[in-house]
Write a protein that holds these residues in place. Structure first.
Motif, PDB file in Angstrom:
ATOM      1  N   HIS A  13     -10.448   4.069   9.507  1.00 64.97           N
ATOM      2  CA  HIS A  13      -9.696   2.991   9.862  1.00 64.97           C
ATOM      3  C   HIS A  13      -8.933   3.182  11.272  1.00 64.97           C
ATOM      4  O   HIS A  13      -8.036   4.206  11.449  1.00 64.97           O
ATOM      5  CB  HIS A  13      -8.627   3.122   8.570  1.00 64.97           C
ATOM      6  CG  HIS A  13      -7.821   1.716   8.646  1.00 64.97           C
ATOM      7  ND1 HIS A  13      -8.126   0.794   7.625  1.00 64.97           N
ATOM      8  CD2 HIS A  13      -6.787   1.116   9.209  1.00 64.97           C
ATOM      9  CE1 HIS A  13      -7.405  -0.459   7.890  1.00 64.97           C
ATOM     10  NE2 HIS A  13      -6.469  -0.071   8.602  1.00 64.97           N
ATOM     11  N   GLU A 141      -8.624  -6.517   7.601  1.00 64.25           N
ATOM     12  CA  GLU A 141      -7.744  -5.934   6.753  1.00 64.25           C
ATOM     13  C   GLU A 141      -6.816  -7.115   6.369  1.00 64.25           C
ATOM     14  O   GLU A 141      -5.989  -7.534   7.256  1.00 64.25           O
ATOM     15  CB  GLU A 141      -6.760  -4.950   7.307  1.00 64.25           C
ATOM     16  CG  GLU A 141      -5.937  -4.526   6.567  1.00 64.25           C
ATOM     17  CD  GLU A 141      -5.115  -3.322   7.209  1.00 64.25           C
ATOM     18  OE1 GLU A 141      -5.418  -2.991   8.509  1.00 64.25           O
ATOM     19  OE2 GLU A 141      -4.517  -2.307   6.525  1.00 64.25           O
ATOM     20  N   TRP A 167      -3.097  -6.861   2.370  1.00 64.04           N
ATOM     21  CA  TRP A 167      -2.223  -6.256   3.215  1.00 64.04           C
ATOM     22  C   TRP A 167      -0.851  -5.929   2.562  1.00 64.04           C
ATOM     23  O   TRP A 167      -0.936  -5.064   1.369  1.00 64.04           O
ATOM     24  CB  TRP A 167      -2.140  -6.533   4.636  1.00 64.04           C
ATOM     25  CG  TRP A 167      -1.197  -5.627   5.281  1.00 64.04           C
ATOM     26  CD1 TRP A 167      -1.676  -4.282   5.591  1.00 64.04           C
ATOM     27  CD2 TRP A 167       0.094  -5.934   6.078  1.00 64.04           C
ATOM     28  NE1 TRP A 167      -0.506  -3.669   6.400  1.00 64.04           N
ATOM     29  CE2 TRP A 167       0.422  -4.727   6.566  1.00 64.04           C
ATOM     30  CE3 TRP A 167       1.027  -6.801   6.136  1.00 64.04           C
ATOM     31  CZ2 TRP A 167       1.718  -4.787   7.282  1.00 64.04           C
ATOM     32  CZ3 TRP A 167       2.372  -6.773   6.785  1.00 64.04           C
ATOM     33  CH2 TRP A 167       2.416  -5.842   7.353  1.00 64.04           C
ATOM     34  N   HIS A 204      -4.436  -0.911   0.119  1.00 68.84           N
ATOM     35  CA  HIS A 204      -3.470  -2.229  -0.038  1.00 68.84           C
ATOM     36  C   HIS A 204      -3.732  -3.134  -1.341  1.00 68.84           C
ATOM     37  O   HIS A 204      -2.552  -3.917  -1.342  1.00 68.84           O
ATOM     38  CB  HIS A 204      -3.558  -3.036   1.364  1.00 68.84           C
ATOM     39  CG  HIS A 204      -2.849  -2.318   2.706  1.00 68.84           C
ATOM     40  ND1 HIS A 204      -1.636  -2.176   2.592  1.00 68.84           N
ATOM     41  CD2 HIS A 204      -3.617  -1.917   3.520  1.00 68.84           C
ATOM     42  CE1 HIS A 204      -1.502  -1.587   3.984  1.00 68.84           C
ATOM     43  NE2 HIS A 204      -2.691  -1.510   4.549  1.00 68.84           N
ATOM     44  N   HIS A 224      -8.295   3.742   3.949  1.00 65.43           N
ATOM     45  CA  HIS A 224      -6.934   4.561   4.474  1.00 65.43           C
ATOM     46  C   HIS A 224      -5.829   4.493   3.155  1.00 65.43           C
ATOM     47  O   HIS A 224      -5.034   3.564   3.267  1.00 65.43           O
ATOM     48  CB  HIS A 224      -6.481   3.931   5.591  1.00 65.43           C
ATOM     49  CG  HIS A 224      -5.978   2.484   5.619  1.00 65.43           C
ATOM     50  ND1 HIS A 224      -6.676   1.555   5.020  1.00 65.43           N
ATOM     51  CD2 HIS A 224      -4.700   1.989   6.175  1.00 65.43           C
ATOM     52  CE1 HIS A 224      -5.931   0.637   5.342  1.00 65.43           C
ATOM     53  NE2 HIS A 224      -4.930   0.839   5.881  1.00 65.43           N
ATOM     54  N   ARG A 235       0.902   1.322  -2.884  1.00 63.99           N
ATOM     55  CA  ARG A 235      -0.005   1.490  -1.454  1.00 63.99           C
ATOM     56  C   ARG A 235      -0.689   2.718  -1.627  1.00 63.99           C
ATOM     57  O   ARG A 235      -1.662   3.131  -0.763  1.00 63.99           O
ATOM     58  CB  ARG A 235       1.081   1.587  -0.209  1.00 63.99           C
ATOM     59  CG  ARG A 235       0.245   2.013   1.033  1.00 63.99           C
ATOM     60  CD  ARG A 235      -0.684   0.769   1.510  1.00 63.99           C
ATOM     61  NE  ARG A 235      -1.146   1.295   2.756  1.00 63.99           N
ATOM     62  CZ  ARG A 235      -2.208   1.972   2.507  1.00 63.99           C
ATOM     63  NH1 ARG A 235      -2.798   2.356   1.729  1.00 63.99           N
ATOM     64  NH2 ARG A 235      -2.750   2.056   3.910  1.00 63.99           N
ATOM     65  N   ASP A 298      -5.851   5.492  10.638  1.00 61.23           N
ATOM     66  CA  ASP A 298      -4.702   4.478  11.057  1.00 61.23           C
ATOM     67  C   ASP A 298      -3.780   4.459  12.023  1.00 61.23           C
ATOM     68  O   ASP A 298      -2.739   4.249  12.202  1.00 61.23           O
ATOM     69  CB  ASP A 298      -4.087   4.202   9.401  1.00 61.23           C
ATOM     70  CG  ASP A 298      -3.397   2.778   9.557  1.00 61.23           C
ATOM     71  OD1 ASP A 298      -3.702   1.986  10.238  1.00 61.23           O
ATOM     72  OD2 ASP A 298      -2.535   2.531   8.806  1.00 61.23           O
TER      73      ASP A 298
END
Ligand SMILES: [Zn+2]
Length: 346
Positions: A13, A141, A167, A204, A224, A235, A298
């Motif tokens: 990611h 995303e 997200w 997400h 991620h 999350r 990320d």
């Protein structure tokens, strides 16, 4: 440049285009990048230092990443003032992101991997030690840029191979901090993803949306995400979600962000030791095996080095993370696990 196994990396990611949209073109040098305005981050918290440039990625031996098309939704933090307020606005932003990837490809900085043929050639060439630009597999995303299920073929033609419907919450699915299942449009999106052979990124997704999505039979990974075992937030992945991803042959990319490693961590506190992230990797490996645990950094995805574990100052420092893992699983974590998944499923 020859890529030795000890110095190569696949990252699940990277928000490369987001950085560019925010004025931090990763084609700059690290010195230039760090002279630009820093991330503003969480209101009231200190600004954040970026670290992603193509030069740094190359220095790390990064051969391939999932690169996002991420549209910023309008509103106060965690949304973006001036971000999109409707579907067309989201779509335009994703197209601007796509434009950046094409610009970098034209400049010889990346190589887009729009299909299996390109992917296989890139992995084989890279492993043979060829001097190649970074391979990028496009990941959307947050699916708000997609007008609806009938718009998905357009994005697939643009080379998008993976989609994370959420997200925060989107028109399609409940997401981080905004619980909910798949919406009616979300169900149609998942069916279209299955029809087009696109992969579901579970990062997400709220639990309800995750379980709604699985019966569609798309491949599923988490690009991620860490383990909810350590932090109670939607999350992060519950043990049942991790097992479901493993049962479907998926891979989980762990993310070196302090606030996803230790519950209650805030910017300004002492940065967590890298060892603490390895606990997430070990927990996930305990559920689904080391061959399903990899990296999803990320880096620069809205946060900077101040929110990374201690010792991560520049992108190539990610190799240190592998040193906190059992020696026999380091190569898998850095390269082999994503490479295997890509060869089997892309
Ligand atoms: Zn994300």
């Amino acid at each position: 440049m020859t890529q030795t196994p000890a110095h190569r990396l696949i990252d699940g990611h990277l928000d490369l285009a987001l950085g560019a949209l925010e004025g931090r073109d990763p084609a700059l040098s690290l010195d230039e990048l760090r002279r630009l305005p820093l991330f503003t981050g969480v209101p009231g918290e200190a600004p954040q230092t970026p670290s992603v440039t193509f030069g740094e990625l190359q220095a790390a031996g990064l051969g391939l990443c999932f690169g996002t098309l991420f549209a910023r939704k309008g509103g106060a933090w965690p949304y973006t003032p001036g971000g999109y307020t409707d579907t067309e606005g989201a779509r335009q932003e994703a197209l601007r992101s796509l434009d950046w990837y094409h610009r970098w490809q034209d400049a010889g900085l990346i190589r887009l991997l729009p299909n299996r043929t390109a992917l296989m050639a890139h992995l084989n060439d890279w492993e043979a030690g060829a001097d190649l630009p970074l391979g990028v597999a496009l990941l959307m995303e947050g699916a708000d840029p997609v007008r609806g299920a009938d718009d998905l073929p357009f994005w697939a033609e643009q080379g998008v191979r993976l989609i994370g419907p959420a997200w925060r919450g989107t028109r399609y699915a409940g997401g981080t901090g905004e619980p909910g299942g798949l919406t009616e449009a979300g169900h149609a999106l998942l069916q279209a993803m299955a029809d087009l052979n696109l992969t579901l990124d579970a990062s997400h997704l709220d639990d309800a949306a995750f379980w709604d999505a699985l019966p569609y039979g798309t491949r599923v990974i988490a690009t991620h995400s860490n383990a909810r075992h350590f932090i109670d937030s939607n999350r992060l992945l519950s043990d049942d979600m991790i097992r479901a991803i493993g049962e479907r042959g998926g891979v989980v990319g762990v993310v070196p962000a302090n606030f996803f490693i230790r519950a209650g961590w805030r910017t300004g506190q002492e940065r967590v030791p890298l060892q603490e992230l390895s606990e997430h990797a070990r927990h996930i490996a305990g559920l689904i095996g080391w061959e399903r645990v990899a990296l999803g950094s990320d880096f620069d995805g809205g946060f900077g080095t101040e929110q990374l574990p201690a010792g991560l100052e520049r992108y190539p420092d990610l190799h240190q993370l592998a040193q906190t893992l059992p020696a026999e699983h380091r190569a898998g974590f850095l390269w082999d696990n994503w490479a295997r998944w890509l060869r089997e499923h892309y």
